[in-house]
Enzyme design. Structure first.
Site, mmCIF file in Angstrom:
data_model
loop_
_atom_site.group_PDB
_atom_site.id
_atom_site.type_symbol
_atom_site.label_atom_id
_atom_site.label_comp_id
_atom_site.label_asym_id
_atom_site.label_seq_id
_atom_site.Cartn_x
_atom_site.Cartn_y
_atom_site.Cartn_z
ATOM 1 C CB SER A 136 -19.911 0.917 -42.771
ATOM 2 O OG SER A 136 -21.092 1.181 -42.055
ATOM 3 C CE LYS A 162 -20.437 4.329 -41.081
ATOM 4 N NZ LYS A 162 -20.518 5.350 -42.149
ATOM 5 C CE LYS A 164 -24.408 2.502 -40.687
ATOM 6 N NZ LYS A 164 -24.474 3.899 -41.165
ATOM 7 C CG ASP A 239 -23.760 10.554 -43.666
ATOM 8 O OD1 ASP A 239 -24.173 11.094 -44.710
ATOM 9 O OD2 ASP A 239 -23.834 9.308 -43.510
ATOM 10 N N GLY A 291 -20.373 5.687 -47.958
ATOM 11 C CA GLY A 291 -20.917 4.690 -48.879
ATOM 12 C C GLY A 291 -22.420 4.576 -48.712
#
Ligand code: OSB
Ligand code: MG
Length: 369
Positions: A136, A162, A164, A239, A291
């Site tokens: 991420s 991934k 953001k 999430d 995570g």
């Protein structure tokens, strides 16, 4: 198991590089570590994933310290535990505070697995020998900075990337990534930065063949996400909105998501994570393990739960060296060919490096039976 003493530690570790999400920037990671010791001297380790500020959810390191010291640890010390699954009931009269509950429950699971002499993964019912991992990546200053970082992680063979996103750092950035990496397994995580009014932006992302978009709308929402999912081709992964099996059931029933990210801390522990796993498997909803910038202890718990067979997509639990100059476990978590080898020692399967832990600890408190 008769738990004789539990030590709470406030630990501070410096991140190798700042990590920016739509809600803020982490430079250091402050968290609580839990050490539970039973009457035979067996030690179990747990980590709280609550952050120092209530950005991701309402819990913080200090609210967790309070809940653990004043309520949860005394309950754990109050009478013997046969199996960690019992803690759900024992803690049930305390509302929410899932990350605090999960931290102590995780320590008891580790201790339990050590007592019965099996790796935590096996104790949880997992079978995999390796688990697939992605990485991420936070919001960067420029798109070209981001492309360089992606290039580096791709060369380390992570199985998916991934990134953001937030308003103003979304469609154009994703377009550039796709231009450079046409077939990269790619997804975006918004951490609740959008609302249904942003439908045009969210629909524009459909063109880039993302594996999923994670938590575009409000934390806790499942109603608007259902409306959004009906309008998007890209699968939504929840999430922040999923705190329990019940939440997962309702979200799936409403069509709010097609994928679920399980974070052990967010759902209150490993026992609840297994229940969500089993339900999602029955409903054909793939899951993966999220995570929270964990130290080696939390990382080890994530690896163990990911060995369950409906964890069908790469998780966010990258190598220790992606975050830390030096982790608090030995050996550190490493990634080869996009895979982590699941440890086969009893419990979490990594040793806590007490000297390193001492160096990072700023405060501790021990409660006894
Ligand atoms: O939403 O998954 C998230 C980090 C901090 C808070 C929330 C999230 C994240 C990550 C990083 O995406 C996951 C990791 O590398 O541990
Ligand atoms: Mg997320």
């Amino acid at each position: 198991m008769k738990i004789e003493r539990v030590t709470l530690r406030h630990v501070q570790m410096e991140l190798k590089a700042p990590f920016t999400t739509s809600f803020g920037t982490f430079r250091t990671k402050d968290f609580l570590l839990i050490e539970a010791v039973d009457s035979a001297g067996v030690v179990g380790w747990g980590e709280s994933v609550a952050f120092h500020s209530p950005w991701y959810n309402e819990e913080t390191l200090k609210t967790n310290w309070h809940m653990l010291e004043d309520f949860l640890i005394p309950l754990v010390l109050s009478k013997p535990i046969e199996h960690p699954d019992e803690l759900g009931q024992r803690f049930a009269f305390i509302r929410k505070n899932k990350m605090a509950k999960s931290a102590i429950e995780g320590a008891i699971w580790d201790l339990y697995a050590k007592k019965i002499g099996v790796p935590l993964s096996k104790a949880l019912g997992g079978q995999k020998k390796t688990v697939e991992v992605g990485v991420s990546i936070g919001i960067q200053q420029t798109t070209s900075d981001l492309l360089k970082i992606i290039e580096n992680f791709v060369s380390q063979e992570y199985r998916r990337i991934k990134v953001k996103i937030k308003p103003g750092w979304d469609v154009d950035v994703i377009r550039e990534i796709r231009r450079h990496f046409p077939s990269l397994p790619l997804m975006a995580d918004a951490n609740s930065a959008y609302s249904l009014e942003d439908i045009d932006t969210l629909k524009a992302l459909d063109e880039f063949d993302l594996m999923m978009i994670e938590q575009p709308l409000s934390p806790d929402d499942i109603v608007d996400h259902a409306k959004l999912q009906a309008l998007l081709k890209t699968p939504i992964c929840l999430d922040e909105s999923i705190h329990s099996l019940d939440d997962a059931r309702k979200a799936i029933e409403l069509g709010s998501c097609k994928i679920i990210n399980i974070k052990i801390g967010r759902v209150g522990g490993l026992s609840e994570s297994i229940k969500i796993h089993d339900f999602c498997k029955m409903k054909n909803i793939p899951i993966w393990c999220g995570g929270m910038l964990e130290s080696g202890v939390g990382r080890a718990h994530n690896i163990a739960i990911t060995t369950l067979d409906n964890f069908l997509m790469p998780g966010d639990t990258a190598a220790s060296s992606r975050y830390w100059h030096r982790d608090i476990i030995q050996p550190e978590v490493t990634v080869q060919n996009g895979l982590i080898t699941v440890p086969d020692h009893p419990g979490i399967g990594y040793e806590v490096d007490r000297r390193q832990l001492e160096a990072y600890s700023t405060k501790s408190s021990t409660l006894r039976m």
